[in-house]
Write a protein that holds these residues in place. Structure first.
Motif, PDB file in Angstrom:
ATOM      1  N   PHE A  28     116.510 100.703   3.010  1.00 46.81           N
ATOM      2  CA  PHE A  28     115.237 101.118   2.579  1.00 46.81           C
ATOM      3  C   PHE A  28     114.464 101.876   3.790  1.00 46.81           C
ATOM      4  CE2 PHE A  28     115.963  97.718  -0.745  1.00 46.81           C
ATOM      5  CZ  PHE A  28     116.399  98.553  -1.547  1.00 46.81           C
ATOM      6  N   ALA A  29     114.939 101.986   4.917  1.00 44.23           N
ATOM      7  CA  ALA A  29     114.394 102.724   5.948  1.00 44.23           C
ATOM      8  C   ALA A  29     113.613 103.839   5.594  1.00 44.23           C
ATOM      9  CB  ALA A  29     115.138 102.635   7.226  1.00 44.23           C
ATOM     10  N   GLY A  30     114.203 104.385   4.563  1.00 42.92           N
ATOM     11  CA  GLY A  30     113.715 105.827   4.525  1.00 42.92           C
ATOM     12  C   GLY A  30     112.362 105.938   3.717  1.00 42.92           C
ATOM     13  N   LEU A  84     122.287  98.548  15.189  1.00 43.69           N
ATOM     14  CA  LEU A  84     122.289  98.290  13.757  1.00 43.69           C
ATOM     15  C   LEU A  84     123.494  99.329  13.220  1.00 43.69           C
ATOM     16  CD1 LEU A  84     121.183  97.395  11.027  1.00 43.69           C
ATOM     17  CD2 LEU A  84     119.765  99.447  10.922  1.00 43.69           C
ATOM     18  N   PRO A  85     123.576 100.476  14.028  1.00 45.80           N
ATOM     19  CA  PRO A  85     124.477 101.755  13.414  1.00 45.80           C
ATOM     20  C   PRO A  85     126.128 101.151  13.413  1.00 45.80           C
ATOM     21  CG  PRO A  85     123.203 102.603  14.928  1.00 45.80           C
ATOM     22  CD  PRO A  85     122.549 101.113  14.979  1.00 45.80           C
ATOM     23  N   ALA A 120     112.941 101.059  14.475  1.00 46.76           N
ATOM     24  CA  ALA A 120     113.636 102.078  15.012  1.00 46.76           C
ATOM     25  C   ALA A 120     113.717 103.554  14.038  1.00 46.76           C
ATOM     26  CB  ALA A 120     114.795 102.038  15.896  1.00 46.76           C
ATOM     27  N   LYS A 121     114.346 103.075  12.755  1.00 44.27           N
ATOM     28  CA  LYS A 121     114.431 104.177  11.748  1.00 44.27           C
ATOM     29  C   LYS A 121     113.043 104.556  11.246  1.00 44.27           C
ATOM     30  CE  LYS A 121     118.843 102.985   9.960  1.00 44.27           C
ATOM     31  NZ  LYS A 121     119.750 102.496   8.664  1.00 44.27           N
ATOM     32  N   VAL A 122     112.170 104.157  11.132  1.00 45.85           N
ATOM     33  CA  VAL A 122     110.823 104.238  10.723  1.00 45.85           C
ATOM     34  C   VAL A 122     110.245 105.096  11.652  1.00 45.85           C
ATOM     35  CG1 VAL A 122     108.500 103.105   9.938  1.00 45.85           C
ATOM     36  CG2 VAL A 122     110.446 102.285   8.900  1.00 45.85           C
TER      37      VAL A 122
END
Ligand SMILES: Nc1nc2c(ncn2[C@@H]2O[C@H](COP(=O)(O)OP(=O)(O)O)[C@@H](O)[C@H]2O)c(=O)[nH]1
Ligand SMILES: [Mg+2]
Length: 635
Positions: free
Chosen positions: A59-61, A317-318, A303-305
């Motif tokens: 859901f980071a998107g 995470l990756p 980090a993604k956000v």
């Protein structure tokens, strides 16, 4: 791949090259390609970061937290995230009161009207997150009600939920949640199961005996700041320790490594500490160190956000996402590719067989017509009479096929009865009664063993009936082949051993479940009743799968026969018609012969096209790679 398969199937059908049941089996596979699910279950004690990890991966998107994740018990009910095309984006919730009724979760799934539906606006992350808050809703009930719902145990007070000042007990408002969303990974068939902590998992036997053991992968999460606690170990022992290798995959995640980033230690020191903690964890759980993945779900999400690549890489995470993509989805697609290959090969065989029959009929007709060269009208009329007689004989003897069919049907009815729900009820009657008996059930293991022995016997009986059917078919096929020059082949019967293995897995999951402390819960009648229902539902689904396989097998035998009867009748029709036309306009013989040559050329081109379509389909497979790519691009 599904679409191409359908194109091939439709094209073959258009040229009438398939046996009757074949497009059904293509449709079944296409549906399977579309609906086959691979489940990843996140299992851990509460507050280890299951929901946060799901947020970070999926859901980071949306630029924010979607699944509620905060200190304390936020996920109150087991939550499945998946995608079903026929439903709008929505959250469906099964009220906790359903626990007071005997139906198994599997049965409630089939009663959509019992679920509360909340539509989701996927373009509005705030609405989405707000709706998801529902999975953490609670009710305040009396101690008695909590006991009836399965959340209060007088014998294990330490596990009981908190009691409020007014004496009321806090319990989850919902029993189970289903989230439907068109997320790319979910559209590819991934289903994610988020579970509440130990206490709540234990309250729903079906999670332990059905959902979790059937998941293709189970992610077990620990937190770096708490280490391996007693309740972590209990969860591990109950749900993961004895998971079998081959079928599913276990991942152990050491979450919250950011709590070790104290700003004083160097990167090397921190890395070293993480390695050490992974090694310790692995040791405690009896794994090798490389089976434990360290990461920070929360920093990964952040980090993604923020689009912070450095932080993302530090969060590790990756690595987890790659593992998930590679092992889980690629594995599933590998299975599907194999299934498609099998299906194409089967279609090819059928089509080739029909083409061969047509070729033979044509060349016979050609000989027949060539033999008429230079012959007078009366010879031609004789020929026609003979053909009509032959056709009538054929039609007559083809009716003997009906006799074969009726024996076949009789045996099949026996198989259907054996695999029906009546049998399950009967064979498990003693076990069910033993489970329902009040009080502690010390001899229950024996009852399980004998109940499952009965079920295995049923499978063996089915197998032997299959043998009888097979023998009968091959005898009558041989006869038909000699009598009529048919080329009928018996198809081998599905092996019931596979279902014995499935049954053994169910038995094992029950034994294991009862072994880890659920035994004393069994003294509660409503719990025992649920276990019985869950058991029946699971066995029923195994029996139904076996039945489905048997249906396909039977159809493939009888439809072969239909195809060859149909082709033969058609050939008679064509031969009679050709002679009729020669009679009507004498001199047409040369033309008729040419027509047959043309038809042979047409068959060749169909054959070529069959080759091309099948080859295209088989090389279109390379699916696995795209999945890992999807995982990384989605985020
Ligand atoms: N520091 C830190 N906190 C985390 C991390 N992952 C989760 N948390 C926090 O731990 C708490 C519990 O997380 P949650 O996802 O609700 O746990 P769950 O009960 O296992 O689903 C929340 O406050 C999270 O923000 C992490 O990687 N680092
Ligand atoms: Mg949670």
């Amino acid at each position: 791949m599904g679409l191409r398969l359908k194109v091939l199937g439709d094209w073959l059908k258009e040229h009438e090259l398939l046996d009757d049941g074949a497009d059904e089996s293509v449709q079944r596979l296409v549906d399977q390609l579309r609906s086959d699910k691979v489940m990843v279950a996140f299992v851990a004690e509460f507050s280890r970061g299951k929901s946060e990890l799901i947020n970070a991966v999926f859901f980071a998107g949306y630029g924010r937290r979607i699944m509620p994740a905060s200190a304390g018990r936020t996920t109150m009910c087991p939550t499945e995230l998946g995608y079903e095309a026929h439903l709008p984006p929505c959250l469906r919730l099964l009220p906790i009161e359903t626990r007071l009724k005997p139906q198994a979760l599997l049965e409630w799934r089939m009663a959509p009207e019992q679920w509360t539906r909340v539509d989701l606006d996927v373009n509005d992350p705030a609405q989405l997150a707000g709706a998801m808050e529902k999975v953490s809703e609670v009710l305040h009930v009396s101690e008695d009600e909590a006991r009836a719902l399965g959340f209060w145990h007088d014998d294990r007070p330490e596990d009981n939920p908190p009691v409020n000042a007014d004496g009321s007990v806090e319990v989850p408002r919902w029993r189970h949640a289903l989230i439907n969303m068109a997320h790319p990974l979910l559209k590819q068939g991934l289903v994610v199961l988020d579970t509440p902590g130990l206490n709540a998992i234990g309250a729903e036997p079906e999670l332990t005996i059905n959902l979790i053991p059937q998941a293709q992968a189970v992610v077990f999460i620990l937190a770096a700041d708490t280490g391996v606690t007693k309740s972590d170990l209990t969860v591990w022992r109950a749900h993961l320790a004895t998971m079998e290798g081959g079928e599913g995959t276990r991942f152990v995640v050491l979450n919250k490594i950011d709590t070790l980033w104290d700003g004083l230690s160097t990167f090397e020191q921190i890395d070293h500490q993480i390695e050490r903690q992974c090694a310790e964890t692995a040791h405690t759980l009896g794994l090798s160190a490389d089976q434990v993945l360290a990461l920070s779900a929360q920093k990964g999400l952040l980090a993604k956000v923020r689009g912070d690549d450095v932080l993302l890489s530090e969060s590790r995470l990756p690595e987890f996402e790659q593992l998930l993509g590679r092992q889980v989805l690629a594995q599933r697609q590998g299975m599907l590719v194999t299934a498609v290959r099998g299906c194409v090969a089967n279609l090819q065989t059928q089509a080739r067989r029909t083409l061969a029959v047509r070729r033979r009929e044509l060349s016979e007709q050609l000989l027949e017509l060539k033999g008429l060269r230079g012959k007078n009208d009366s010879v031609i009329r004789q020929m026609r009479l003979r053909l009509e007689q032959e056709k009538a004989d054929f039609d007559h003897s083809a009716s003997s096929v009906l006799a074969v069919r009726s024996v076949h049907m009789k045996l099949l009815r026996e198989v259907f009865k054996l695999l029906g729900s009546g049998t399950i009820k009967q064979e498990l009657a003693t076990l069910s009664a033993a489970l329902r008996e009040p009080g502690l059930k010390l001899g229950i293991k024996k009852s399980y063993a004998s109940g499952f022995d009965n079920l295995r016997q049923v499978m063996r009986k089915v197998q032997s009936l299959e043998g009888e059917i097979q023998a009968m078919l091959s005898h009558s096929f041989r006869q038909l082949n000699t009598e009529h020059g048919f080329s009928l082949h018996t198809v081998s019967a599905p092996d019931m051993a596979r279902f014995e293995i499935d049954l053994a897995a169910v038995e094992r999951s029950h034994m294991q479940y009862l072994g880890v402390g659920a035994m004393f819960q069994l003294s509660r009648p409503e719990f025992a009743e649920k276990l019985v229902r869950a058991l029946h539902a699971r066995v029923r689904s195994i029996f139904e799968t076996a039945l489905g396989d048997i249906e396909i097998w039977t159809k493939s035998s009888s439809s072969q026969l239909n195809t060859q009867l149909r082709e033969r009748r058609r050939a008679y029709g064509r031969r009679i018609e050709a002679i009729q036309r020669i009679q009507d306009a004498a001199g047409g013989l040369g033309e008729r012969i040419e027509e047959i040559d043309d038809q042979e050329v047409a068959l060749d081109s169909i054959d070529d096209k069959l080759d091309r379509l099948s080859r295209e389909l088989l090389t279109a497979g390379g699916a696995g790679a795209s999945v890992a790519a999807a995982l990384t691009t989605v985020a």
